[in-house]
Design a protein around this motif. Sequence first.
Motif, PDB file in Angstrom:
ATOM      1  N   VAL A  79      -7.186  12.663   6.948  1.00 52.21           N
ATOM      2  CA  VAL A  79      -7.072  13.596   5.817  1.00 52.21           C
ATOM      3  C   VAL A  79      -5.674  13.478   5.191  1.00 52.21           C
ATOM      4  N   ILE A  80      -4.662  13.311   6.040  1.00 46.63           N
ATOM      5  CA  ILE A  80      -3.300  13.148   5.515  1.00 46.63           C
ATOM      6  C   ILE A  80      -3.212  11.867   4.675  1.00 46.63           C
ATOM      7  N   MET A  81      -3.816  10.785   5.155  1.00 41.50           N
ATOM      8  CA  MET A  81      -3.778   9.528   4.385  1.00 41.50           C
ATOM      9  C   MET A  81      -4.424   9.736   3.020  1.00 41.50           C
ATOM     10  N   GLU A  82      -5.548  10.421   3.012  1.00 38.32           N
ATOM     11  CA  GLU A  82      -6.226  10.669   1.728  1.00 38.32           C
ATOM     12  C   GLU A  82      -5.388  11.598   0.844  1.00 38.32           C
ATOM     13  N   TYR A  83      -4.769  12.592   1.461  1.00 39.23           N
ATOM     14  CA  TYR A  83      -3.913  13.517   0.695  1.00 39.23           C
ATOM     15  C   TYR A  83      -2.770  12.752   0.021  1.00 39.23           C
ATOM     16  N   LEU A  84      -2.148  11.846   0.758  1.00 38.14           N
ATOM     17  CA  LEU A  84      -1.027  11.079   0.197  1.00 38.14           C
ATOM     18  C   LEU A  84      -1.503  10.212  -0.975  1.00 38.14           C
ATOM     19  N   CYS A  85      -2.671   9.598  -0.830  1.00 36.67           N
ATOM     20  CA  CYS A  85      -3.234   8.805  -1.938  1.00 36.67           C
ATOM     21  C   CYS A  85      -3.479   9.702  -3.154  1.00 36.67           C
ATOM     22  N   HIS A  86      -4.005  10.892  -2.886  1.00 37.00           N
ATOM     23  CA  HIS A  86      -4.300  11.847  -3.957  1.00 37.00           C
ATOM     24  C   HIS A  86      -3.012  12.239  -4.695  1.00 37.00           C
ATOM     25  N   VAL A  87      -1.983  12.600  -3.945  1.00 37.68           N
ATOM     26  CA  VAL A  87      -0.715  13.029  -4.562  1.00 37.68           C
ATOM     27  C   VAL A  87      -0.113  11.893  -5.387  1.00 37.68           C
ATOM     28  N   ALA A  88      -0.225  10.669  -4.863  1.00 41.99           N
ATOM     29  CA  ALA A  88       0.375   9.522  -5.562  1.00 41.99           C
ATOM     30  C   ALA A  88      -0.502   9.017  -6.704  1.00 41.99           C
ATOM     31  N   GLY A  89      -1.736   9.511  -6.793  1.00 38.02           N
ATOM     32  CA  GLY A  89      -2.666   8.985  -7.795  1.00 38.02           C
ATOM     33  C   GLY A  89      -3.065   7.553  -7.486  1.00 38.02           C
ATOM     34  N   ASN A  90      -3.091   7.214  -6.200  1.00 32.54           N
ATOM     35  CA  ASN A  90      -3.402   5.840  -5.776  1.00 32.54           C
ATOM     36  C   ASN A  90      -4.901   5.699  -5.516  1.00 32.54           C
ATOM     37  N   LYS A  91      -5.537   4.742  -6.192  1.00 27.12           N
ATOM     38  CA  LYS A  91      -6.985   4.535  -6.029  1.00 27.12           C
ATOM     39  C   LYS A  91      -7.261   3.233  -5.291  1.00 27.12           C
ATOM     40  N   ALA A  92      -6.221   2.567  -4.840  1.00 25.47           N
ATOM     41  CA  ALA A  92      -6.419   1.259  -4.209  1.00 25.47           C
ATOM     42  C   ALA A  92      -6.678   1.389  -2.705  1.00 25.47           C
ATOM     43  N   LEU A  93      -5.997   2.305  -2.047  1.00 28.06           N
ATOM     44  CA  LEU A  93      -6.130   2.375  -0.580  1.00 28.06           C
ATOM     45  C   LEU A  93      -7.478   2.947  -0.158  1.00 28.06           C
TER      46      LEU A  93
END
Length: 203
Positions: free
Chosen positions: A69-83
């Motif tokens: 969930v933390i990994m997904e949260y970090l992607c969400h905050v960064a606006g990263n759609k690649a990971l």
Amino acid sequence: MRLYGDMLSPFVRMCFVTAHEVGLGDKVIHEKESVTPTAPNPRLVALSPIGKVPVLETDHGHAVYDSRVIMEYLCHVAGNKALIPDDGVKRFRVLTLQALGLGLGDAAVGLRYETAARPTALHWPEWSARLKARIAAACDELESKWESSLAEVNAGSIAVGVVLSYVGYRLPDLRWQDGRPRLAAFHAGFASRDSMLKTPIGT
Ligand SMILES: N[C@@H](CCC(=O)N[C@@H](CS)C(=O)NCC(=O)O)C(=O)O
């Protein structure tokens, strides 16, 4: 935001690696906390009744756990759609690879607790054998079926790369590289990434 734990935990390390990969390395403050399986850490329990690391505390004071969930949260905050891609087929392939890495991590940490933390008189050899077999099966699957997904940087390859480093560090007798040249080559490349070099085990 604050991330609790230390880099001896593969679950913590994969969150820090993710933070670096999505460009949030300098936004995540490292709150170094260690854990043992039998004595709850009060700082962690105040954030999560589960009391395990990692836990992330957001800038709004909310607790986010566990590692996936933390990994997904970090992607969400960064606006990263690649990971963690949006596209259905790719998304569930990546999430399954991540689950495989996390399952491998659970087995490896469990085996470490069995062999290094559990009192000798309470050892359960059948359980240790089962965990070793699970680690071997996961590595065999990664060697034979996941080469193309591992070739990309995504939430799955991060989980697998970090956990393999942990297995090599804590359980060197397992010699996971033996007979698995493709997985060993993936790991050698992954371990030299900036995100890994900035998060060494033990910090
Ligand atoms: N499912 C959790 C697993 C985390 C985990 O097992 N953390 C270990 C350290 S590697 C821990 O906190 N152990 C302390 C305990 O079992 O009380 C995640 O993915 O974050």
